[in-house]
Write a protein that holds these residues in place. Sequence first.
Motif, PDB file in Angstrom:
ATOM      1  N   PHE A 325      83.852  12.404 -11.890  1.00 43.38           N
ATOM      2  CA  PHE A 325      82.526  12.976 -12.150  1.00 43.38           C
ATOM      3  C   PHE A 325      81.967  12.359 -13.421  1.00 43.38           C
ATOM      4  O   PHE A 325      82.713  12.124 -14.384  1.00 43.38           O
ATOM      5  CB  PHE A 325      82.644  14.494 -12.289  1.00 43.38           C
ATOM      6  CG  PHE A 325      81.388  15.170 -12.759  1.00 43.38           C
ATOM      7  CD1 PHE A 325      80.227  15.095 -12.011  1.00 43.38           C
ATOM      8  CD2 PHE A 325      81.362  15.873 -13.959  1.00 43.38           C
ATOM      9  CE1 PHE A 325      79.061  15.713 -12.445  1.00 43.38           C
ATOM     10  CE2 PHE A 325      80.217  16.498 -14.398  1.00 43.38           C
ATOM     11  CZ  PHE A 325      79.057  16.413 -13.638  1.00 43.38           C
ATOM     12  N   ALA A 326      80.666  12.099 -13.427  1.00 46.03           N
ATOM     13  CA  ALA A 326      80.027  11.439 -14.564  1.00 46.03           C
ATOM     14  C   ALA A 326      80.267  12.189 -15.867  1.00 46.03           C
ATOM     15  O   ALA A 326      80.510  11.581 -16.919  1.00 46.03           O
ATOM     16  CB  ALA A 326      78.522  11.301 -14.315  1.00 46.03           C
ATOM     17  N   GLY A 327      80.223  13.525 -15.799  1.00 49.97           N
ATOM     18  CA  GLY A 327      80.366  14.320 -17.008  1.00 49.97           C
ATOM     19  C   GLY A 327      81.765  14.323 -17.600  1.00 49.97           C
ATOM     20  O   GLY A 327      81.942  14.635 -18.783  1.00 49.97           O
ATOM     21  N   THR A 328      82.777  13.985 -16.797  1.00 52.35           N
ATOM     22  CA  THR A 328      84.150  13.940 -17.307  1.00 52.35           C
ATOM     23  C   THR A 328      84.688  12.514 -17.359  1.00 52.35           C
ATOM     24  O   THR A 328      85.837  12.307 -17.769  1.00 52.35           O
ATOM     25  CB  THR A 328      85.087  14.793 -16.427  1.00 52.35           C
ATOM     26  OG1 THR A 328      84.969  14.380 -15.058  1.00 52.35           O
ATOM     27  CG2 THR A 328      84.747  16.265 -16.546  1.00 52.35           C
ATOM     28  N   ALA A 329      83.856  11.555 -16.952  1.00 52.48           N
ATOM     29  CA  ALA A 329      84.214  10.126 -17.008  1.00 52.48           C
ATOM     30  C   ALA A 329      85.576   9.875 -16.349  1.00 52.48           C
ATOM     31  O   ALA A 329      85.747  10.154 -15.172  1.00 52.48           O
ATOM     32  CB  ALA A 329      84.178   9.630 -18.444  1.00 52.48           C
TER      33      ALA A 329
END
Length: 494
Positions: A325-329
């Motif tokens: 996920f983009a927010g958790t890379a």
Amino acid sequence: MRPSCFQRSVSVVCMLMTLLVCAHSAAAAESFAKKPAKYVFLFIGDGMGLPQKQATEAFTGRQLVLDSFPVHGITTTPAANRFIVDSAAAATAMSTGQLTDVGMIGMAPDKTKVKTIAEMAREKGMKVGIVSSVSIDHATPAAFYAHEESRNLYHYIDHALASSGFDYFAGGGIKDPAGKRKGVEPRGNAMDAIKNAGYKVVTDRDEFLKLNRKDGKVFAYNSWLQDSGALPYAMDSRPGKDITLAEFTAKGIDLLDNSKGFFMMVEGGKIDWACHANDAKAAIMDTVAFDEAVAEAVRFYKKHPDETLIVVTGDHECGGMTLGFAGTAYESDFDVLKKQYVSFQYFADDVLKLFKKEHQGSLAFNDLKPTITHYFGLQFAGDHADPMYVQPHELAQLQDAFVKSVAGDSMKLNDPVSVNLYGGYDPLIVTITHLLNNKAGLAWTSFSHTAVPVGTTAVGRGADLFGGSYHQTAIAKKIMTAMGVKPHVYVAAN
């Protein structure tokens, strides 16, 4: 209507693959003619793509039983008329070897009825069992015993069950026994027809556990059907009260075992339903339940290793689950999912309804916060570095969704923006599961199926046939070969 370039391409490719499979199977059939697989299991994880399996292994910290098999293949899923398949066309492909249009059950696109591997097994004198965690007349199970141009003709499918002659149906119930759905001409009560056809109908758990081969043909389903005639999600199941998919499978093995062998199809249908709703925890726990059913077959296989074939596959991927996920890379934290204790369905049907009833006239998000924390683990106070802490932008999303789903905002769920955000599901519940999934490092691209290939694994007599890459129509042909049946199109009798 002229076929599109895509439709012609899919047809040509599948025809070429069919010719190659048939050529290979013709040679392979010689080796199985003298000693075909006596006991054949086909497990179908509905909506279970590679991401769903990997997410389950990451969450549980162990390899799935179904992925411990020695033979692995990659299976593509396009239908005859659409790149992204539905469960009806997918199940028909795997039950008959016939490429067909979406929505069709046991038929070719021209509405020709095509014989299924389950029907072939019955003709060979083998016993036949069909098990599913969703209604037993749903698309996947129906494609093994019914032949209808639409998967939605549940009443006709229910009557096909009664006339199938199969020995064991188990799991979910039936959706339209009386023929009350629009566009259906009633043919009499299907449940009466099932009983008149000699099936013993059982819903009580204790009575189910006592079933034995003297009971003859059986139609067993769980007493609590949570939604649309289906078993409860595995994480909502009541231990000691509800019959699990593994128990339905184990009892089926018990009842079907005989000197001529058997064919059993077992579907984990609620993996798909959970993925449609983008509820990762529910999907993972139903994948675990599905794998436990596979383990029952493996126990049987170990007693009959030279006579048993077990094949496990998915009919398609659902939800576009992404492992990242983009927010958790590059980070993942699957432990956050352990804080979720109920499925989206239970939260909608039981928790939210009770909340609305108790707070009539004074619905406020702050009043719901403790409930969200209790069932999903999201924290609204405390350490801001805690991965479960709801950040300001996340809180804004939850409050907006609350207004739309709980406070009665006149939002149209078919609005394009709403469809993209919530997929027709309750906005608050989808927002909660999305936030939780994102914190775990998971995300979704769709509320529908995708065309991502699925994994197929196999063990036992004929397992070597299932290595490599092939369209799902080849699964039926490979099973036919292992059963000692010539793999070609069969027209079913009326």
